[in-house]
Design a protein around this motif. Structure first.
Motif, PDB file in Angstrom:
ATOM      1  N   SER A  87     -10.071 -13.691  -3.922  1.00 18.28           N
ATOM      2  CA  SER A  87     -10.473 -12.273  -3.835  1.00 18.28           C
ATOM      3  C   SER A  87      -9.403 -11.244  -3.677  1.00 18.28           C
ATOM      4  CB  SER A  87     -11.402 -12.170  -2.794  1.00 18.28           C
ATOM      5  OG  SER A  87     -10.987 -12.330  -1.268  1.00 18.28           O
ATOM      6  N   GLU A  88      -8.115 -11.536  -3.204  1.00 18.40           N
ATOM      7  CA  GLU A  88      -7.095 -10.862  -3.181  1.00 18.40           C
ATOM      8  C   GLU A  88      -6.687 -10.472  -4.498  1.00 18.40           C
ATOM      9  OE1 GLU A  88      -4.327 -12.587  -0.819  1.00 18.40           O
ATOM     10  OE2 GLU A  88      -5.311 -12.336   1.141  1.00 18.40           O
ATOM     11  N   THR A  89      -6.410 -11.398  -5.386  1.00 14.85           N
ATOM     12  CA  THR A  89      -6.171 -11.343  -6.945  1.00 14.85           C
ATOM     13  C   THR A  89      -7.167 -10.420  -7.519  1.00 14.85           C
ATOM     14  OG1 THR A  89      -5.222 -13.602  -6.898  1.00 14.85           O
ATOM     15  CG2 THR A  89      -5.599 -12.423  -8.963  1.00 14.85           C
ATOM     16  N   TYR A  90      -8.683 -10.734  -7.455  1.00 15.10           N
ATOM     17  CA  TYR A  90      -9.451  -9.987  -8.087  1.00 15.10           C
ATOM     18  C   TYR A  90      -9.361  -8.408  -7.681  1.00 15.10           C
ATOM     19  CZ  TYR A  90     -14.112  -8.106  -9.253  1.00 15.10           C
ATOM     20  OH  TYR A  90     -15.280  -7.499  -9.503  1.00 15.10           O
ATOM     21  N   GLY A  91      -9.146  -8.217  -6.110  1.00 17.36           N
ATOM     22  CA  GLY A  91      -8.945  -6.818  -5.866  1.00 17.36           C
ATOM     23  C   GLY A  91      -7.865  -6.131  -6.345  1.00 17.36           C
ATOM     24  N   ILE A  92      -6.622  -6.894  -6.570  1.00 16.48           N
ATOM     25  CA  ILE A  92      -5.436  -6.234  -7.111  1.00 16.48           C
ATOM     26  C   ILE A  92      -5.745  -5.859  -8.761  1.00 16.48           C
ATOM     27  CG2 ILE A  92      -3.071  -6.611  -7.854  1.00 16.48           C
ATOM     28  CD1 ILE A  92      -2.783  -8.194  -5.193  1.00 16.48           C
ATOM     29  N   VAL A  93      -6.471  -6.841  -9.260  1.00 16.43           N
ATOM     30  CA  VAL A  93      -6.723  -6.429 -10.672  1.00 16.43           C
ATOM     31  C   VAL A  93      -7.558  -5.495 -10.678  1.00 16.43           C
ATOM     32  CG1 VAL A  93      -7.638  -7.668 -12.857  1.00 16.43           C
ATOM     33  CG2 VAL A  93      -6.135  -8.873 -11.313  1.00 16.43           C
ATOM     34  N   MET A  94      -8.562  -5.272 -10.120  1.00 21.45           N
ATOM     35  CA  MET A  94      -9.560  -4.064 -10.139  1.00 21.45           C
ATOM     36  C   MET A  94      -8.854  -2.899  -9.837  1.00 21.45           C
ATOM     37  SD  MET A  94     -12.212  -5.556 -11.276  1.00 21.45           S
ATOM     38  CE  MET A  94     -13.072  -4.066 -11.527  1.00 21.45           C
ATOM     39  N   LEU A  95      -8.096  -2.791  -8.763  1.00 22.67           N
ATOM     40  CA  LEU A  95      -7.411  -1.558  -8.332  1.00 22.67           C
ATOM     41  C   LEU A  95      -6.500  -1.214  -9.917  1.00 22.67           C
ATOM     42  CD1 LEU A  95      -6.354   0.510  -6.467  1.00 22.67           C
ATOM     43  CD2 LEU A  95      -4.641  -1.174  -5.759  1.00 22.67           C
ATOM     44  N   GLU A  96      -5.727  -2.165 -10.347  1.00 22.19           N
ATOM     45  CA  GLU A  96      -4.922  -1.857 -11.495  1.00 22.19           C
ATOM     46  C   GLU A  96      -5.885  -1.327 -12.546  1.00 22.19           C
ATOM     47  OE1 GLU A  96      -2.831  -5.263 -12.856  1.00 22.19           O
ATOM     48  OE2 GLU A  96      -1.424  -5.165 -11.112  1.00 22.19           O
ATOM     49  N   ALA A  97      -7.061  -1.912 -12.746  1.00 20.48           N
ATOM     50  CA  ALA A  97      -7.942  -1.580 -13.856  1.00 20.48           C
ATOM     51  C   ALA A  97      -8.474   0.045 -13.541  1.00 20.48           C
ATOM     52  CB  ALA A  97      -9.033  -2.531 -14.289  1.00 20.48           C
ATOM     53  N   GLN A  98      -8.747   0.258 -12.350  1.00 21.66           N
ATOM     54  CA  GLN A  98      -9.246   1.675 -11.975  1.00 21.66           C
ATOM     55  C   GLN A  98      -8.110   2.628 -12.083  1.00 21.66           C
ATOM     56  OE1 GLN A  98     -10.566   1.413  -7.892  1.00 21.66           O
ATOM     57  NE2 GLN A  98     -12.540   0.103  -8.619  1.00 21.66           N
ATOM     58  N   ILE A  99      -7.016   2.294 -11.909  1.00 17.63           N
ATOM     59  CA  ILE A  99      -5.851   3.029 -12.006  1.00 17.63           C
ATOM     60  C   ILE A  99      -5.526   3.505 -13.524  1.00 17.63           C
ATOM     61  CG2 ILE A  99      -3.102   3.281 -11.804  1.00 17.63           C
ATOM     62  CD1 ILE A  99      -3.716   2.137  -9.119  1.00 17.63           C
ATOM     63  N   MET A 100      -5.679   2.421 -14.323  1.00 19.20           N
ATOM     64  CA  MET A 100      -5.694   2.602 -15.730  1.00 19.20           C
ATOM     65  C   MET A 100      -6.581   3.701 -16.303  1.00 19.20           C
ATOM     66  SD  MET A 100      -2.978   0.763 -16.517  1.00 19.20           S
ATOM     67  CE  MET A 100      -2.126  -0.430 -15.526  1.00 19.20           C
ATOM     68  N   VAL A 101      -7.770   3.543 -15.900  1.00 19.69           N
ATOM     69  CA  VAL A 101      -8.810   4.236 -16.340  1.00 19.69           C
ATOM     70  C   VAL A 101      -8.590   5.802 -15.943  1.00 19.69           C
ATOM     71  CG1 VAL A 101     -11.447   4.790 -16.082  1.00 19.69           C
ATOM     72  CG2 VAL A 101     -10.312   2.522 -16.599  1.00 19.69           C
ATOM     73  N   ILE A 102      -8.239   5.774 -14.722  1.00 20.26           N
ATOM     74  CA  ILE A 102      -8.216   7.173 -14.172  1.00 20.26           C
ATOM     75  C   ILE A 102      -6.827   7.870 -14.939  1.00 20.26           C
ATOM     76  CG2 ILE A 102      -7.386   8.622 -12.356  1.00 20.26           C
ATOM     77  CD1 ILE A 102      -8.822   6.560 -10.293  1.00 20.26           C
ATOM     78  N   VAL A 103      -5.769   7.381 -14.863  1.00 20.77           N
ATOM     79  CA  VAL A 103      -4.574   8.015 -15.846  1.00 20.77           C
ATOM     80  C   VAL A 103      -4.870   8.050 -17.216  1.00 20.77           C
ATOM     81  CG1 VAL A 103      -2.244   7.526 -16.451  1.00 20.77           C
ATOM     82  CG2 VAL A 103      -2.916   6.857 -14.188  1.00 20.77           C
ATOM     83  N   SER A 104      -5.424   7.333 -17.748  1.00 20.80           N
ATOM     84  CA  SER A 104      -5.930   7.457 -18.966  1.00 20.80           C
ATOM     85  C   SER A 104      -6.828   8.767 -19.330  1.00 20.80           C
ATOM     86  CB  SER A 104      -6.802   6.227 -19.842  1.00 20.80           C
ATOM     87  OG  SER A 104      -5.712   5.090 -19.654  1.00 20.80           O
ATOM     88  N   ILE A 105      -7.934   8.971 -18.565  1.00 22.56           N
ATOM     89  CA  ILE A 105      -8.869   9.925 -18.779  1.00 22.56           C
ATOM     90  C   ILE A 105      -8.007  11.409 -18.381  1.00 22.56           C
ATOM     91  CG2 ILE A 105     -10.720  10.926 -17.633  1.00 22.56           C
ATOM     92  CD1 ILE A 105     -11.813   8.316 -17.275  1.00 22.56           C
ATOM     93  N   VAL A 106      -7.151  11.439 -17.162  1.00 20.80           N
ATOM     94  CA  VAL A 106      -6.683  12.590 -17.041  1.00 20.80           C
ATOM     95  C   VAL A 106      -5.462  12.891 -17.903  1.00 20.80           C
ATOM     96  CG1 VAL A 106      -5.090  13.784 -15.320  1.00 20.80           C
ATOM     97  CG2 VAL A 106      -7.197  12.336 -14.539  1.00 20.80           C
ATOM     98  N   GLY A 107      -4.871  11.941 -18.201  1.00 19.60           N
ATOM     99  CA  GLY A 107      -3.775  12.282 -19.361  1.00 19.60           C
ATOM    100  C   GLY A 107      -4.211  12.595 -20.526  1.00 19.60           C
ATOM    101  N   SER A 108      -5.353  12.035 -21.241  1.00 21.72           N
ATOM    102  CA  SER A 108      -6.006  12.418 -22.393  1.00 21.72           C
ATOM    103  C   SER A 108      -6.626  13.897 -22.222  1.00 21.72           C
ATOM    104  CB  SER A 108      -7.083  11.403 -22.770  1.00 21.72           C
ATOM    105  OG  SER A 108      -6.572  10.141 -22.798  1.00 21.72           O
ATOM    106  N   LEU A 109      -7.077  14.131 -21.276  1.00 22.22           N
ATOM    107  CA  LEU A 109      -7.602  15.270 -20.989  1.00 22.22           C
ATOM    108  C   LEU A 109      -6.397  16.390 -21.186  1.00 22.22           C
ATOM    109  CD1 LEU A 109     -10.427  14.940 -18.363  1.00 22.22           C
ATOM    110  CD2 LEU A 109     -10.882  15.814 -20.620  1.00 22.22           C
ATOM    111  N   LEU A 110      -5.541  16.178 -20.355  1.00 24.04           N
ATOM    112  CA  LEU A 110      -4.341  17.238 -20.483  1.00 24.04           C
ATOM    113  C   LEU A 110      -3.631  17.214 -21.779  1.00 24.04           C
ATOM    114  CD1 LEU A 110      -2.412  16.201 -17.016  1.00 24.04           C
ATOM    115  CD2 LEU A 110      -3.520  18.392 -17.835  1.00 24.04           C
ATOM    116  N   CYS A 111      -3.675  16.401 -22.449  1.00 24.99           N
ATOM    117  CA  CYS A 111      -2.976  16.146 -23.900  1.00 24.99           C
ATOM    118  C   CYS A 111      -4.061  17.150 -24.848  1.00 24.99           C
ATOM    119  CB  CYS A 111      -2.632  14.879 -24.315  1.00 24.99           C
ATOM    120  SG  CYS A 111      -1.522  13.881 -23.416  1.00 24.99           S
TER     121      CYS A 111
END
Length: 149
Positions: A110-134
């Protein structure tokens, strides 16, 4: 469309393939440096892709950043999936199946799964915010060019 695909997906696939082949080498990965570098690359990927896509959109004088956003999001999440598979394949000397004979995609850790899900959430947030700014920056720049003419 092919240019967007090659700019976004090709670097992610090539670099993760390189990590995949470097990680099993015990001499290079004695302290886990390759895994750390891979995780940092995964977190840096959306910023790199946003920069490249923004510069490409400026050259074409486009105001729409929506196709770029989807390719950035897909490429970033694909990098997280490759990182997870690489982690599962190379962790602890596992091969295509772990010691219990289970599939790697059904990893009970579950630790590996949690890290991967955190990375995925960070990717989605950065992609959305960055694309809106661009998108906002592109719209403002193109309006200024139209009003000056």
């Amino acid at each position: 469309m092919f240019k967007l695909l090659s700019i976004n997906l090709l670097p992610v696939v090539i670099i993760h393939s390189l990590f995949f082949f470097l990680t099993p080498n015990t001499r290079l990965n004695e302290t886990g440096n390759i895994s750390l570098i891979e995780m940092l690359f995964e977190l840096f990927t959306p910023f790199l892709l946003l920069t490249v896509n923004y510069k490409m959109a400026i050259k074409k004088e486009r105001t729409s950043f929506i196709p770029n956003f989807f390719f950035i999001l897909i490429s970033s999440l694909l990098g997280v999936v490759f990182g997870y598979l690489n982690w599962g394949l190379n962790a602890g000397g596992y091969t295509l199946q772990n010691d219990f004979g289970d599939n790697i995609l059904q990893n009970p850790d579950s630790e590996t799964y949690g890290i991967v899900m955190l990375e995925a959430q960070i990717m989605v947030i950065v992609s959305i915010v960055g694309s809106l700014l661009c998108s906002i920056i592109l719209i403002v720049k193109n309006r200024k060019k139209r009003t000056l003419v």
